[in-house]
Write a protein that holds these residues in place. Structure first.
Motif, PDB file in Angstrom:
ATOM      1  N   GLN A 105      19.275   8.780  59.398  1.00 30.72           N
ATOM      2  CA  GLN A 105      20.369   9.680  59.015  1.00 30.72           C
ATOM      3  C   GLN A 105      21.722   9.050  59.325  1.00 30.72           C
ATOM      4  N   GLY A 106      21.853   8.506  60.512  1.00 32.24           N
ATOM      5  CA  GLY A 106      23.106   7.853  60.877  1.00 32.24           C
ATOM      6  C   GLY A 106      23.395   6.639  60.022  1.00 32.24           C
ATOM      7  N   SER A 107      22.351   5.912  59.664  1.00 29.97           N
ATOM      8  CA  SER A 107      22.523   4.728  58.826  1.00 29.97           C
ATOM      9  C   SER A 107      23.057   5.106  57.451  1.00 29.97           C
ATOM     10  N   LEU A 108      22.502   6.166  56.867  1.00 31.56           N
ATOM     11  CA  LEU A 108      22.969   6.609  55.552  1.00 31.56           C
ATOM     12  C   LEU A 108      24.413   7.076  55.618  1.00 31.56           C
ATOM     13  N   ALA A 109      24.765   7.792  56.683  1.00 30.80           N
ATOM     14  CA  ALA A 109      26.142   8.275  56.821  1.00 30.80           C
ATOM     15  C   ALA A 109      27.134   7.118  56.883  1.00 30.80           C
ATOM     16  N   LEU A 110      26.789   6.070  57.607  1.00 28.12           N
ATOM     17  CA  LEU A 110      27.677   4.917  57.704  1.00 28.12           C
ATOM     18  C   LEU A 110      27.703   4.106  56.410  1.00 28.12           C
ATOM     19  N   ALA A 111      26.636   4.220  55.626  1.00 23.59           N
ATOM     20  CA  ALA A 111      26.544   3.426  54.401  1.00 23.59           C
ATOM     21  C   ALA A 111      27.219   4.077  53.205  1.00 23.59           C
ATOM     22  N   VAL A 112      27.505   5.368  53.259  1.00 25.67           N
ATOM     23  CA  VAL A 112      28.059   6.067  52.094  1.00 25.67           C
ATOM     24  C   VAL A 112      29.354   5.426  51.592  1.00 25.67           C
ATOM     25  N   PRO A 113      30.384   5.218  52.440  1.00 21.47           N
ATOM     26  CA  PRO A 113      31.600   4.559  51.931  1.00 21.47           C
ATOM     27  C   PRO A 113      31.326   3.140  51.446  1.00 21.47           C
ATOM     28  N   LEU A 114      30.387   2.446  52.093  1.00 20.90           N
ATOM     29  CA  LEU A 114      30.069   1.083  51.686  1.00 20.90           C
ATOM     30  C   LEU A 114      29.442   1.069  50.293  1.00 20.90           C
ATOM     31  N   ILE A 115      28.602   2.048  50.012  1.00 21.27           N
ATOM     32  CA  ILE A 115      27.956   2.110  48.699  1.00 21.27           C
ATOM     33  C   ILE A 115      28.987   2.399  47.614  1.00 21.27           C
ATOM     34  N   PHE A 116      29.874   3.374  47.858  1.00 22.25           N
ATOM     35  CA  PHE A 116      30.938   3.652  46.885  1.00 22.25           C
ATOM     36  C   PHE A 116      31.816   2.418  46.684  1.00 22.25           C
ATOM     37  N   GLY A 117      32.138   1.734  47.779  1.00 22.76           N
ATOM     38  CA  GLY A 117      32.956   0.533  47.679  1.00 22.76           C
ATOM     39  C   GLY A 117      32.263  -0.577  46.912  1.00 22.76           C
ATOM     40  N   SER A 118      30.967  -0.745  47.151  1.00 21.15           N
ATOM     41  CA  SER A 118      30.230  -1.786  46.430  1.00 21.15           C
ATOM     42  C   SER A 118      30.140  -1.459  44.942  1.00 21.15           C
ATOM     43  N   LEU A 119      30.034  -0.176  44.590  1.00 21.28           N
ATOM     44  CA  LEU A 119      30.039   0.206  43.175  1.00 21.28           C
ATOM     45  C   LEU A 119      31.375  -0.134  42.531  1.00 21.28           C
ATOM     46  N   ALA A 120      32.462   0.083  43.267  1.00 22.62           N
ATOM     47  CA  ALA A 120      33.783  -0.298  42.756  1.00 22.62           C
ATOM     48  C   ALA A 120      33.843  -1.799  42.505  1.00 22.62           C
ATOM     49  N   GLY A 121      33.280  -2.560  43.423  1.00 22.81           N
ATOM     50  CA  GLY A 121      33.249  -4.007  43.250  1.00 22.81           C
ATOM     51  C   GLY A 121      32.395  -4.432  42.065  1.00 22.81           C
ATOM     52  N   VAL A 122      31.256  -3.768  41.875  1.00 20.86           N
ATOM     53  CA  VAL A 122      30.386  -4.092  40.742  1.00 20.86           C
ATOM     54  C   VAL A 122      31.125  -3.868  39.424  1.00 20.86           C
ATOM     55  N   LEU A 123      31.777  -2.707  39.278  1.00 21.83           N
ATOM     56  CA  LEU A 123      32.461  -2.395  38.027  1.00 21.83           C
ATOM     57  C   LEU A 123      33.634  -3.338  37.776  1.00 21.83           C
ATOM     58  N   SER A 124      34.304  -3.764  38.843  1.00 22.09           N
ATOM     59  CA  SER A 124      35.444  -4.659  38.682  1.00 22.09           C
ATOM     60  C   SER A 124      34.996  -6.080  38.354  1.00 22.09           C
ATOM     61  N   GLU A 125      34.058  -6.590  39.135  1.00 24.55           N
ATOM     62  CA  GLU A 125      33.687  -7.993  38.963  1.00 24.55           C
ATOM     63  C   GLU A 125      32.796  -8.204  37.749  1.00 24.55           C
ATOM     64  N   ARG A 126      32.048  -7.188  37.353  1.00 22.38           N
ATOM     65  CA  ARG A 126      31.254  -7.313  36.134  1.00 22.38           C
ATOM     66  C   ARG A 126      32.142  -7.461  34.898  1.00 22.38           C
ATOM     67  N   VAL A 127      33.385  -6.996  35.005  1.00 23.18           N
ATOM     68  CA  VAL A 127      34.304  -7.106  33.878  1.00 23.18           C
ATOM     69  C   VAL A 127      35.261  -8.280  34.050  1.00 23.18           C
ATOM     70  N   GLY A 128      35.111  -9.022  35.176  1.00 21.68           N
ATOM     71  CA  GLY A 128      35.888 -10.232  35.357  1.00 21.68           C
ATOM     72  C   GLY A 128      37.061 -10.149  36.301  1.00 21.68           C
ATOM     73  N   VAL A 129      37.189  -9.060  37.062  1.00 21.95           N
ATOM     74  CA  VAL A 129      38.298  -8.898  38.008  1.00 21.95           C
ATOM     75  C   VAL A 129      37.738  -8.832  39.420  1.00 21.95           C
TER      76      VAL A 129
END
Length: 409
Positions: free
Chosen positions: A112-136
């Motif tokens: 439970q604690g691991s998931l709570a700490l990972a939530v912002p990281l997952i959202f952040g990694s999704l932002a990175g995926v969408l940006s870098e997949r398009v070349g930024v």
């Protein structure tokens, strides 16, 4: 395709380390506790002989290391991903057995604690995926998380409305990513420099507003309500899995949808095909009529909006107030998870969970009074990232056009 020699070498070294871990593992009994108050069925505590389990884990790692050499030298084939995952799982189990030897391991609360700490990281990694997949290249993930945390706390406090706080976080993250896109796409400024500048700018801006505004009247400006956990009937009452996945706040459920949504959008839709084409070879994409600039703008801004939503979890899902630099570099960890996950939304989310687990493990060990320094535990996910980049999970290369500005002829 023949397996790279890096993978069996690294597996052999780690397997040798596992033998040493087995030798220093005490002959004790570890109690694994998993039951919570909402479970339909109360599971009994499981007694695990630490020495025996450590031996089994070491044997599994040695066998898989040998299998890696067999696949490379005899079969001239490539090691399956299942073998790498099983190898890593065996090593993690062996380390946990050593750390909790003779103690009680609360596996459900750890997850439970691991998931709570990972939530912002997952959202952040999704932002990175969408940006870098398009070349930024999106170095500004941390600033998007931070502005999301600040905006959600301020607006939710002023309006006493959690949903307006979420909207403010999304808009804040989207605005920061819009600035990144404008300078990177339109003005062809170096993407790394823009990202670093945005991180510094948002830290300075939020620190200034925190000191000059939020602290002047905490109840008015920095006392937002927090989301309550929503227990999904039946699913939330399954032992271990239920409390971890299905007894969470709204932001966590939105995270599940975001991971699935980004994956489907990138790999199952025409828009996703265009995004990946722009990120790999923008000139060819432009030739067939794809609007490169518009595609980059949209993808980067959507990613920033998701990162802003992830930032709101700090204030509306956890702490209940904004603090200076409260993201604590989470954006950079999300960037590492993105690379570890090979620019794939699902793999990046799994890598972020690994980072969250390693971070939460230090708190669990502190509670039981483990003599292991917490700094060593914080090193674990970064060490695994280095191992992955070195070749354990194969060659790690991002989109071909990532970080390269496109100038229309």
């Amino acid at each position: 395709m023949k397996q790279s020699i890096k993978s069996p070498i690294i597996m052999t070294v780690v397997a040798a380390l596992s033998i040493w871990i087995y030798l220093i593992t005490p002959d004790a009994v570890t109690m694994i506790a998993s039951t919570t108050a909402t479970d339909l069925v109360a599971l009994p505590e499981i007694s695990v002989p630490t020495k025996l389990l450590g031996l089994v884990a070491a044997i599994v790692q040695l066998a898989l290391a040998g299998y890696g050499w067999f696949m490379r030298n005899v079969k001239n084939g490539k090691l399956g991903r299942w073998a790498i995952v099983l190898f890593g799982l065996a090593f993690v189990i062996q380390v946990l057995v050593l750390l909790f030897a003779g103690k009680s391991m609360p596996i459900t609360s750890l997850l439970q604690g691991s998931l709570a700490l990972a939530v912002p990281l997952i959202f952040g990694s999704l932002a990175g995926v969408l940006s870098e997949r398009v070349g930024v290249v999106n170095i500004a993930i941390d600033s998007q998380l931070l502005i999301g945390a600040f905006s959600s706390a301020l607006i939710a406090s002023l309006s006493d409305n959690l949903y307006l706080g979420l909207v403010a976080a999304i808009i804040g993250g989207a605005l920061v990513s819009w600035v990144l896109a404008v300078f990177s796409v339109r003005y062809v400024v170096d993407q790394i420099i823009v990202g670093v500048v945005l991180n510094v700018l948002v830290v300075g801006l939020t620190n200034f507003l925190y000191s000059s505004l939020l602290t002047t009247d905490i109840q008015l400006f920095n006392a937002p309500p927090r989301f309550d956990k929503i227990l999904i009937p039946v699913l939330g009452q399954i032992p271990v899995i239920g409390p971890v996945l299905f007894n969470q706040t709204l932001i966590v459920y939105l995270m599940y949808l975001a991971v699935i949504g980004v994956y489907v959008a990138l790999f199952k839709t025409r828009w996703g095909l265009r995004v990946r084409a722009v990120g790999e070879y923008p000139k060819a994409a432009d030739t067939v009529g794809i609007k490169v600039f518009r595609t980059r703008y949209i993808s980067v801004i959507i990613g920033g909006a998701l990162a802003g939503l992830g930032g709101s979890f700090f204030t509306l899902g956890q702490v209940g107030a904004f603090g200076k630099e409260m993201t604590n570099g989470a954006g950079y960890i999300a960037l590492a998870a993105l690379i570890f996950g090979r620019w794939n939304p699902i793999y990046a989310a799994m890598a972020a969970l690994l980072f969250g687990f390693a971070q939460n493990l230090q708190y669990g060990l502190a509670i039981i009074g483990s003599p292991v320094p917490s700094e060593f535990l914080l090193m674990l996910p970064y060490a695994l990232t280095v191992v992955a980049v070195a070749g354990l999970v194969g060659k790690v290369t991002g989109p071909a056009a990532a970080g390269k500005a496109y100038v229309k002829a």
